[in-house]
Design a protein around this motif. Structure first.
Motif, PDB file in Angstrom:
ATOM      1  N   SER A   9      11.990  -8.679 -21.727  1.00 13.48           N
ATOM      2  CA  SER A   9      11.479  -9.874 -23.053  1.00 13.48           C
ATOM      3  C   SER A   9      11.675  -9.825 -24.531  1.00 13.48           C
ATOM      4  CB  SER A   9      10.165 -10.399 -23.258  1.00 13.48           C
ATOM      5  OG  SER A   9       9.447  -9.224 -23.209  1.00 13.48           O
ATOM      6  N   GLU A  10      12.011  -9.017 -25.446  1.00 15.18           N
ATOM      7  CA  GLU A  10      12.198  -7.985 -26.442  1.00 15.18           C
ATOM      8  C   GLU A  10      12.992  -7.489 -26.781  1.00 15.18           C
ATOM      9  OE1 GLU A  10      11.483 -10.630 -29.258  1.00 15.18           O
ATOM     10  OE2 GLU A  10      10.723 -11.990 -28.563  1.00 15.18           O
ATOM     11  N   VAL A  11      13.996  -7.122 -27.447  1.00 17.17           N
ATOM     12  CA  VAL A  11      14.956  -6.175 -27.853  1.00 17.17           C
ATOM     13  C   VAL A  11      15.407  -5.869 -28.914  1.00 17.17           C
ATOM     14  CG1 VAL A  11      17.218  -5.193 -26.724  1.00 17.17           C
ATOM     15  CG2 VAL A  11      15.758  -6.221 -25.001  1.00 17.17           C
ATOM     16  N   MET A  12      14.782  -4.635 -29.143  1.00 21.91           N
ATOM     17  CA  MET A  12      15.777  -3.884 -31.005  1.00 21.91           C
ATOM     18  C   MET A  12      16.313  -3.007 -30.496  1.00 21.91           C
ATOM     19  SD  MET A  12      13.014  -5.589 -33.741  1.00 21.91           S
ATOM     20  CE  MET A  12      13.721  -5.100 -35.213  1.00 21.91           C
ATOM     21  N   GLU A  13      17.278  -2.927 -29.526  1.00 17.84           N
ATOM     22  CA  GLU A  13      17.838  -1.998 -29.768  1.00 17.84           C
ATOM     23  C   GLU A  13      18.194  -0.982 -31.099  1.00 17.84           C
ATOM     24  OE1 GLU A  13      20.192  -2.631 -25.854  1.00 17.84           O
ATOM     25  OE2 GLU A  13      21.140  -2.582 -27.671  1.00 17.84           O
ATOM     26  N   PRO A  14      17.676   1.096 -30.821  1.00 17.56           N
ATOM     27  CA  PRO A  14      17.462   1.646 -29.958  1.00 17.56           C
ATOM     28  C   PRO A  14      15.827   1.410 -30.061  1.00 17.56           C
ATOM     29  CG  PRO A  14      18.522   3.098 -31.640  1.00 17.56           C
ATOM     30  CD  PRO A  14      18.350   1.878 -32.150  1.00 17.56           C
ATOM     31  N   GLN A  15      15.049   0.942 -30.940  1.00 14.58           N
ATOM     32  CA  GLN A  15      13.895   1.250 -31.717  1.00 14.58           C
ATOM     33  C   GLN A  15      12.496   0.903 -29.837  1.00 14.58           C
ATOM     34  OE1 GLN A  15      15.671   0.421 -33.786  1.00 14.58           O
ATOM     35  NE2 GLN A  15      16.311   1.625 -34.622  1.00 14.58           N
ATOM     36  N   LEU A  16      12.999  -0.694 -29.904  1.00 15.97           N
ATOM     37  CA  LEU A  16      11.880  -1.561 -29.382  1.00 15.97           C
ATOM     38  C   LEU A  16      12.228  -2.622 -28.363  1.00 15.97           C
ATOM     39  CD1 LEU A  16       8.780  -2.445 -29.689  1.00 15.97           C
ATOM     40  CD2 LEU A  16      10.135  -4.231 -30.756  1.00 15.97           C
ATOM     41  N   LEU A  17      12.030  -2.081 -26.951  1.00 14.31           N
ATOM     42  CA  LEU A  17      12.092  -3.000 -25.748  1.00 14.31           C
ATOM     43  C   LEU A  17      10.729  -3.015 -25.280  1.00 14.31           C
ATOM     44  CD1 LEU A  17      14.746  -0.343 -24.062  1.00 14.31           C
ATOM     45  CD2 LEU A  17      14.977  -2.801 -25.048  1.00 14.31           C
ATOM     46  N   VAL A  18      10.290  -4.779 -24.912  1.00 16.26           N
ATOM     47  CA  VAL A  18       9.226  -5.171 -24.557  1.00 16.26           C
ATOM     48  C   VAL A  18       9.595  -5.310 -23.287  1.00 16.26           C
ATOM     49  CG1 VAL A  18       7.612  -7.118 -25.087  1.00 16.26           C
ATOM     50  CG2 VAL A  18       8.748  -5.642 -27.161  1.00 16.26           C
ATOM     51  N   PHE A  19       8.717  -5.513 -21.947  1.00 15.13           N
ATOM     52  CA  PHE A  19       8.745  -5.879 -20.630  1.00 15.13           C
ATOM     53  C   PHE A  19       7.944  -6.692 -19.986  1.00 15.13           C
ATOM     54  CE2 PHE A  19      11.839  -1.829 -21.063  1.00 15.13           C
ATOM     55  CZ  PHE A  19      12.202  -2.358 -19.978  1.00 15.13           C
ATOM     56  N   ARG A  20       7.695  -7.578 -19.585  1.00 15.48           N
ATOM     57  CA  ARG A  20       7.101  -8.384 -19.161  1.00 15.48           C
ATOM     58  C   ARG A  20       6.150  -8.363 -17.918  1.00 15.48           C
ATOM     59  NH1 ARG A  20       8.321 -12.068 -21.482  1.00 15.48           N
ATOM     60  NH2 ARG A  20       9.545 -14.218 -18.948  1.00 15.48           N
ATOM     61  N   LYS A  21       5.250  -8.142 -17.070  1.00 21.72           N
ATOM     62  CA  LYS A  21       4.708  -8.098 -15.790  1.00 21.72           C
ATOM     63  C   LYS A  21       4.640  -9.635 -15.698  1.00 21.72           C
ATOM     64  CE  LYS A  21       2.769  -5.971 -12.621  1.00 21.72           C
ATOM     65  NZ  LYS A  21       1.384  -4.831 -12.251  1.00 21.72           N
ATOM     66  N   GLN A  22       4.562 -10.392 -14.856  1.00 18.32           N
ATOM     67  CA  GLN A  22       4.683 -11.196 -14.798  1.00 18.32           C
ATOM     68  C   GLN A  22       4.685 -11.565 -12.880  1.00 18.32           C
ATOM     69  OE1 GLN A  22       7.145 -13.896 -16.338  1.00 18.32           O
ATOM     70  NE2 GLN A  22       9.583 -13.263 -14.677  1.00 18.32           N
ATOM     71  N   LYS A  23       4.257 -12.310 -11.970  1.00 19.23           N
ATOM     72  CA  LYS A  23       4.059 -12.616 -11.355  1.00 19.23           C
ATOM     73  C   LYS A  23       4.888 -14.343 -10.684  1.00 19.23           C
ATOM     74  CE  LYS A  23       0.753 -13.922  -6.736  1.00 19.23           C
ATOM     75  NZ  LYS A  23      -0.472 -14.381  -6.546  1.00 19.23           N
ATOM     76  N   ARG A  24       5.676 -14.490  -9.802  1.00 22.59           N
ATOM     77  CA  ARG A  24       6.653 -15.417  -9.682  1.00 22.59           C
ATOM     78  C   ARG A  24       6.028 -16.068  -8.431  1.00 22.59           C
ATOM     79  NH1 ARG A  24      11.368 -17.153 -11.634  1.00 22.59           N
ATOM     80  NH2 ARG A  24      11.649 -15.265 -12.565  1.00 22.59           N
ATOM     81  N   ASP A  25       5.926 -17.313  -8.344  1.00 24.21           N
ATOM     82  CA  ASP A  25       5.486 -18.153  -7.471  1.00 24.21           C
ATOM     83  C   ASP A  25       6.802 -19.294  -6.602  1.00 24.21           C
ATOM     84  OD1 ASP A  25       2.780 -17.384  -7.396  1.00 24.21           O
ATOM     85  OD2 ASP A  25       2.041 -18.704  -8.439  1.00 24.21           O
ATOM     86  N   SER A  26       7.498 -19.194  -7.393  1.00 22.24           N
ATOM     87  CA  SER A  26       8.806 -19.874  -7.242  1.00 22.24           C
ATOM     88  C   SER A  26       9.776 -19.660  -8.164  1.00 22.24           C
ATOM     89  CB  SER A  26       8.489 -21.504  -7.159  1.00 22.24           C
ATOM     90  OG  SER A  26       7.714 -22.204  -8.129  1.00 22.24           O
ATOM     91  N   ALA A  27      11.090 -20.463  -7.727  1.00 20.91           N
ATOM     92  CA  ALA A  27      12.000 -20.337  -9.171  1.00 20.91           C
ATOM     93  C   ALA A  27      11.584 -20.778 -10.632  1.00 20.91           C
ATOM     94  CB  ALA A  27      13.699 -20.894  -8.765  1.00 20.91           C
ATOM     95  N   GLU A  28      11.096 -22.123 -10.520  1.00 24.74           N
ATOM     96  CA  GLU A  28      11.001 -21.850 -12.147  1.00 24.74           C
ATOM     97  C   GLU A  28       9.029 -21.820 -12.530  1.00 24.74           C
ATOM     98  OE1 GLU A  28      11.309 -26.274 -12.199  1.00 24.74           O
ATOM     99  OE2 GLU A  28      13.404 -25.711 -11.605  1.00 24.74           O
ATOM    100  N   LYS A  29       7.862 -20.990 -11.695  1.00 28.05           N
ATOM    101  CA  LYS A  29       6.913 -21.344 -11.939  1.00 28.05           C
ATOM    102  C   LYS A  29       5.931 -19.425 -12.046  1.00 28.05           C
ATOM    103  CE  LYS A  29       2.620 -22.175  -9.995  1.00 28.05           C
ATOM    104  NZ  LYS A  29       1.622 -22.597  -9.269  1.00 28.05           N
ATOM    105  N   VAL A  30       6.055 -18.914 -13.054  1.00 26.36           N
ATOM    106  CA  VAL A  30       5.854 -17.981 -13.222  1.00 26.36           C
ATOM    107  C   VAL A  30       4.825 -17.055 -13.670  1.00 26.36           C
ATOM    108  CG1 VAL A  30       8.346 -16.330 -12.870  1.00 26.36           C
ATOM    109  CG2 VAL A  30       7.319 -17.455 -15.526  1.00 26.36           C
ATOM    110  N   THR A  31       3.781 -16.554 -13.852  1.00 26.79           N
ATOM    111  CA  THR A  31       2.558 -16.280 -14.319  1.00 26.79           C
ATOM    112  C   THR A  31       1.855 -14.766 -15.544  1.00 26.79           C
ATOM    113  OG1 THR A  31       1.345 -17.701 -12.511  1.00 26.79           O
ATOM    114  CG2 THR A  31      -0.445 -15.773 -14.277  1.00 26.79           C
TER     115      THR A  31
END
Length: 232
Positions: free
Chosen positions: A72-94
């Motif tokens: 989700s967010e990138v500031m190389e090389p100091q910061l990398l942000v990963f988001r864990k989510q559940k995908r129900d369809s191609a357009e719906k994620v939680t």
């Protein structure tokens, strides 16, 4: 392997050997994150890795359903942000959780409710401490027993005597404030031409008739024309 727990904010992960071998960027950052205990091996990203596909390929992840990680967010090389989510369809994620890599160390981001609870608890602690300090300051002033005023002059261990130094300090503060503020300014003068209201006028019918204006003999608005002369 067992999936990671929900609350893992109390731990962090760091692999110095990997950091000394590979650069920490958006292409290899997910491989470094997969080494941590925060990584869920049942996610869709792991299936893409087993098929030799980049684990963050959104074109492939959008076709699948279940848990996944997104960058989700990138500031190389100091910061990398990963988001864990559940995908129900191609357009719906939680969205579920967030993880970030800060200077090579991997952490789990706390949830917003936990952040609010911690900040409110800290604020209540300092407020309670402030009231306790204020109460201890006020207790030093003491009190005067009006009924037994003569007894207060004698030493009494059960009651606290008045702290005259504190009383003088308060008087000094009030006197300094009075000197700074000064006396109240006088009221502004009346404007020119102002006539103060007088007493009630005596109700005299003669004076009242004299004061009332008489109507004119002719209406000034209507044009009566030239005066007429009598013919002989």
């Amino acid at each position: 392997m067992q999936p990671p727990g929900t609350d893992m904010t109390g731990i962090c992960f760091r692999d110095k050997l990997w950091l000394n071998t590979y650069p920490l960027d958006r292409n290899l950052g997910f491989d470094y994150f997969a080494l941590s205990p925060f990584y869920d091996w049942t996610c869709n990203n792991e299936q893409l890795r087993m098929r030799s596909i980049h684990p963050l390929d959104i074109s492939q992840l959008s076709k699948m359903t279940w848990l996944e990680y997104m960058l989700s967010e990138v500031m190389e090389p100091q910061l990398l942000v990963f988001r864990k989510q559940k995908r129900d369809s191609a357009e719906k994620v939680t969205p579920m959780l967030a993880y970030y890599i800060l200077d090579g160390s991997i952490y789990q981001a706390p949830q917003l409710c936990n952040v609010f609870a911690a900040r409110v608890g800290r604020a209540l602690y300092y407020i309670s401490k402030a009231f306790t300090t204020a109460a201890s300051k006020l207790e030093k002033i003491g009190y005067v027993d009006t009924e037994n005023e003569s007894e207060t002059l004698e030493p009494n261990g059960g009651k606290e005597a008045i702290d005259f130094k504190e009383v003088k300090r308060v008087d000094h503060i009030l006197a300094s404030l009075l000197r700074k503020l000064g006396q109240a300014p006088p009221p502004p003068p009346f404007p020119d031409g102002f006539v103060p209201p007088t007493t009630e006028v005596e109700k005299d019918p003669e004076n009242q008739q004299a004061a009332e204006p008489q109507p004119p003999a002719l209406d000034p608005i209507i044009d009566h024309g030239p005066a007429k002369r009598m013919k002989f």
